[in-house]
Design a protein around this motif. Structure first.
Motif, PDB file in Angstrom:
ATOM      1  N   LYS A   1       4.639 100.565 -46.311  1.00 22.76           N
ATOM      2  CA  LYS A   1       5.155 100.674 -44.950  1.00 22.76           C
ATOM      3  C   LYS A   1       4.054 101.205 -44.034  1.00 22.76           C
ATOM      4  O   LYS A   1       3.224 102.011 -44.439  1.00 22.76           O
ATOM      5  CB  LYS A   1       6.362 101.596 -44.926  1.00 22.76           C
ATOM      6  CG  LYS A   1       7.556 101.051 -45.704  1.00 22.76           C
ATOM      7  CD  LYS A   1       8.748 101.946 -45.504  1.00 22.76           C
ATOM      8  CE  LYS A   1      10.009 101.548 -46.143  1.00 22.76           C
ATOM      9  NZ  LYS A   1      10.188 100.464 -46.950  1.00 22.76           N
ATOM     10  N   THR A   2       4.054 100.742 -42.812  1.00 20.85           N
ATOM     11  CA  THR A   2       3.046 101.165 -41.837  1.00 20.85           C
ATOM     12  C   THR A   2       3.028 102.677 -41.683  1.00 20.85           C
ATOM     13  O   THR A   2       1.963 103.281 -41.577  1.00 20.85           O
ATOM     14  CB  THR A   2       3.328 100.501 -40.475  1.00 20.85           C
ATOM     15  OG1 THR A   2       3.335  99.085 -40.651  1.00 20.85           O
ATOM     16  CG2 THR A   2       2.276 100.873 -39.456  1.00 20.85           C
TER      17      THR A   2
ATOM     18  N   HIS B   1       0.600 104.870 -43.590  1.00 21.27           N
ATOM     19  CA  HIS B   1      -0.810 104.855 -43.240  1.00 21.27           C
ATOM     20  C   HIS B   1      -1.115 105.595 -41.933  1.00 21.27           C
ATOM     21  O   HIS B   1      -2.268 105.762 -41.572  1.00 21.27           O
ATOM     22  CB  HIS B   1      -1.313 103.412 -43.137  1.00 21.27           C
ATOM     23  CG  HIS B   1      -1.134 102.642 -44.395  1.00 21.27           C
ATOM     24  ND1 HIS B   1      -1.898 102.866 -45.524  1.00 21.27           N
ATOM     25  CD2 HIS B   1      -0.252 101.670 -44.732  1.00 21.27           C
ATOM     26  CE1 HIS B   1      -1.506 102.056 -46.483  1.00 21.27           C
ATOM     27  NE2 HIS B   1      -0.505 101.318 -46.026  1.00 21.27           N
TER      28      HIS B   1
END
Length: 156
Positions: A32-33, A36
């Motif tokens: 999932k973004t 990060h």
């Protein structure tokens, strides 16, 4: 034609993967973004504080000091200063930074070492050494600058 192109792409992908000695497997799930974002925020903070190579080096020095690295004087011998388990860095002209860590099990004269390198070459405008260009009657001082680095200057 479309189906033929697809088959060629899959054949190429399969041969690349098999050529690397890897079997075709199911891809792992995408991360999932949000996972990060912390790293992205750290990178953005670094970029924000590193507007040119000199600031990039200083920002890196600050990070190294915070991580427990010790600064060495590159004009002095390191004999007796560099020890197994130590973490060190030195700079040259405030535009070059060399950092290294000595392994805990290192014995002088035995084994090898690994080097990881990088460099800063941020495009920027540098003030020329003889830069004052103003006329005596001018109400502002003009300085001469030069382009440095691989900037996309045509976009300015």
């Amino acid at each position: 034609v479309h189906q033929k192109t697809r088959k060629m792409r899959f054949a190429l992908l399969g041969s690349l993967l098999l050529g690397l000695g890897q079997a075709l497997t199911v891809m792992p799930p995408l991360s999932k973004t949000a996972e990060h974002l912390p790293l992205a925020h750290k990178a953005m903070a670094f970029f924000d504080s590193s507007s040119d190579p000199f600031f990039a080096v200083q920002t890196s020095i600050d990070m190294l000091l915070e991580a427990g690295f010790e600064e060495l004087d590159d004009m002095q011998p390191y004999s007796g200063k560099v020890v197994p388990g130590g973490r060190y860095f030195y700079t040259r002209n405030k535009s070059t930074l060399v950092a290294f860590a000595v392994g805990e099990d290192y014995k002088p004269g035995q084994g090898g070492f690994k080097v990881i390198g990088g460099h800063t070459d941020s495009p920027n405008l540098r003030v020329k050494p003889r830069s004052k260009r103003s006329a005596k009657a001018a109400q502002a001082i003009q300085i001469g600058v030069e382009c440095y680095g691989g900037g996309l200057w045509h976009t300015w």
